[in-house]
Design a protein around this motif. Structure first.
Motif, PDB file in Angstrom:
ATOM      1  N   THR A  80      -7.085   7.423 -21.289  1.00 34.26           N
ATOM      2  CA  THR A  80      -8.072   8.458 -20.982  1.00 34.26           C
ATOM      3  C   THR A  80      -7.475   9.595 -20.272  1.00 34.26           C
ATOM      4  O   THR A  80      -6.222   9.441 -19.911  1.00 34.26           O
ATOM      5  CB  THR A  80      -8.930   7.629 -19.674  1.00 34.26           C
ATOM      6  N   GLU A  82      -7.865  12.724 -17.378  1.00 36.82           N
ATOM      7  CA  GLU A  82      -8.706  13.358 -16.360  1.00 36.82           C
ATOM      8  C   GLU A  82      -7.804  14.103 -15.488  1.00 36.82           C
ATOM      9  O   GLU A  82      -6.759  14.389 -15.739  1.00 36.82           O
ATOM     10  CB  GLU A  82      -8.961  12.007 -15.459  1.00 36.82           C
ATOM     11  N   ARG A  89     -13.689  18.599 -11.308  1.00 33.61           N
ATOM     12  CA  ARG A  89     -12.869  17.652 -11.897  1.00 33.61           C
ATOM     13  C   ARG A  89     -13.321  17.254 -13.456  1.00 33.61           C
ATOM     14  O   ARG A  89     -14.585  17.670 -13.734  1.00 33.61           O
ATOM     15  CB  ARG A  89     -13.067  16.263 -11.123  1.00 33.61           C
ATOM     16  N   ARG A  91     -12.926  14.785 -17.181  1.00 30.23           N
ATOM     17  CA  ARG A  91     -12.616  13.408 -17.611  1.00 30.23           C
ATOM     18  C   ARG A  91     -12.981  13.331 -18.941  1.00 30.23           C
ATOM     19  O   ARG A  91     -13.886  13.975 -19.585  1.00 30.23           O
ATOM     20  CB  ARG A  91     -13.122  12.447 -16.896  1.00 30.23           C
ATOM     21  N   THR A  93     -11.290  11.155 -23.017  1.00 33.64           N
ATOM     22  CA  THR A  93     -10.311  10.209 -23.721  1.00 33.64           C
ATOM     23  C   THR A  93      -9.574  11.108 -24.725  1.00 33.64           C
ATOM     24  O   THR A  93      -9.788  12.040 -25.127  1.00 33.64           O
ATOM     25  CB  THR A  93     -11.201   9.202 -24.419  1.00 33.64           C
ATOM     26  N   LEU A 108     -14.612  16.950 -23.098  1.00 35.41           N
ATOM     27  CA  LEU A 108     -14.478  16.502 -21.844  1.00 35.41           C
ATOM     28  C   LEU A 108     -15.734  16.703 -21.104  1.00 35.41           C
ATOM     29  O   LEU A 108     -16.295  17.672 -21.468  1.00 35.41           O
ATOM     30  CB  LEU A 108     -13.230  17.476 -21.275  1.00 35.41           C
ATOM     31  N   SER A 110     -17.270  17.263 -17.345  1.00 36.65           N
ATOM     32  CA  SER A 110     -16.852  18.002 -15.674  1.00 36.65           C
ATOM     33  C   SER A 110     -18.082  18.070 -14.998  1.00 36.65           C
ATOM     34  O   SER A 110     -19.132  18.294 -15.505  1.00 36.65           O
ATOM     35  CB  SER A 110     -16.228  18.987 -16.268  1.00 36.65           C
TER      36      SER A 110
END
Length: 163
Positions: A80, A82, A89, A91, A93, A108, A110
Motif C-alpha cells: 500500500t 500512503e 492525505r 492512499r 496500492t 490514489l 485522497s
C-alpha cells in the motif's frame, strides 16, 4: 630522561598501531581509520521508508510548505502507498511490477481540503500517478515516467526517519 620516555611511549604505541597493515592475501582487517572515500552508504529500502518530497521535476520543494504539511510518501511491505500531499492525505496500492525498478500506483484516493499549498500537492499527485519506474541511490528516490528511467525525473524524494 625517564619521565620523557613515559610521556612519549603511549603516543608511539598508538602511531605504530595505526600504521600496522596485513598481507594482501590475508583476510584479516587492516588496522587504522577507513578513508572517507571507501565508506559507502547503503541504499534505503523502497518499502517501509518515509520518503519526503524534495523536488518535482526541476522545481525544489521547501522543507515546510507554506500553508500545508511536509509532502511525503510511504510504501508498506504489504504494497500500500500512503502519504501527505501537503494539504491532504492520500492512499492507494501498487500495481504488480514485471521487472526490478518498475513502480506504478493504482489510482490514489485522497481527502479534499483546500489550502494555500494545493499547487504543490497537485503536482506531487500527478507525478505519483505518472510514475512507471524508480531508482534509489543512498537516501534518494527518483520517480520516472518511463521504464527506461531516462529524462528528467518526475520527482526526487529523500529518506527520513519514520515518525
Amino acid at each position: 630522561m625517564r619521565p620523557l620516555f613515559f610521556i612519549l611511549l603511549p603516543g608511539l604505541l598508538v602511531a605504530g598501531a595505526a600504521c600496522q597493515r596485513t598481507d594482501r592475501g590475508s583476510s584479516a582487517p587492516l588496522v587504522g581509520p577507513v578513508p572517507a572515500a571507501s565508506v559507502v552508504t547503503p541504499d534505503a529500502r523502497l518499502r517501509e521508508t518515509r520518503w519526503v518530497l524534495r523536488r518535482i521535476a526541476s522545481q525544489p520543494v521547501a522543507d515546510s510548505t507554506v500553508g500545508g504539511q511536509q509532502p511525503y510518501l510511504q510504501i508498506t511491505d504489504a504494497g500500500t502507498a500512503e502519504g501527505q500531499g501537503s494539504c491532504n492525505r492520500f492512499r492507494g496500492t501498487l500495481q504488480p511490477a514485471a521487472n526490478d525498478g518498475e513502480l506504478q500506483f493504482s489510482p490514489l484516493v485522497s481527502t479534499r481540503m483546500a489550502c494555500p499549498a494545493l499547487a504543490t500537492e497537485t503536482l506531487f499527485t500527478k507525478a505519483l500517478q505518472s510514475t512507471r519506474a524508480y531508482r534509489i541511490q543512498g537516501d534518494t528516490l527518483w520517480l520516472y515516467g518511463n521504464a527506461e528511467r531516462s529524462g528528467t525525473a518526475l520527482a526526487r524524494l529523500e529518506a527520513t526517519p519514520a515518525r
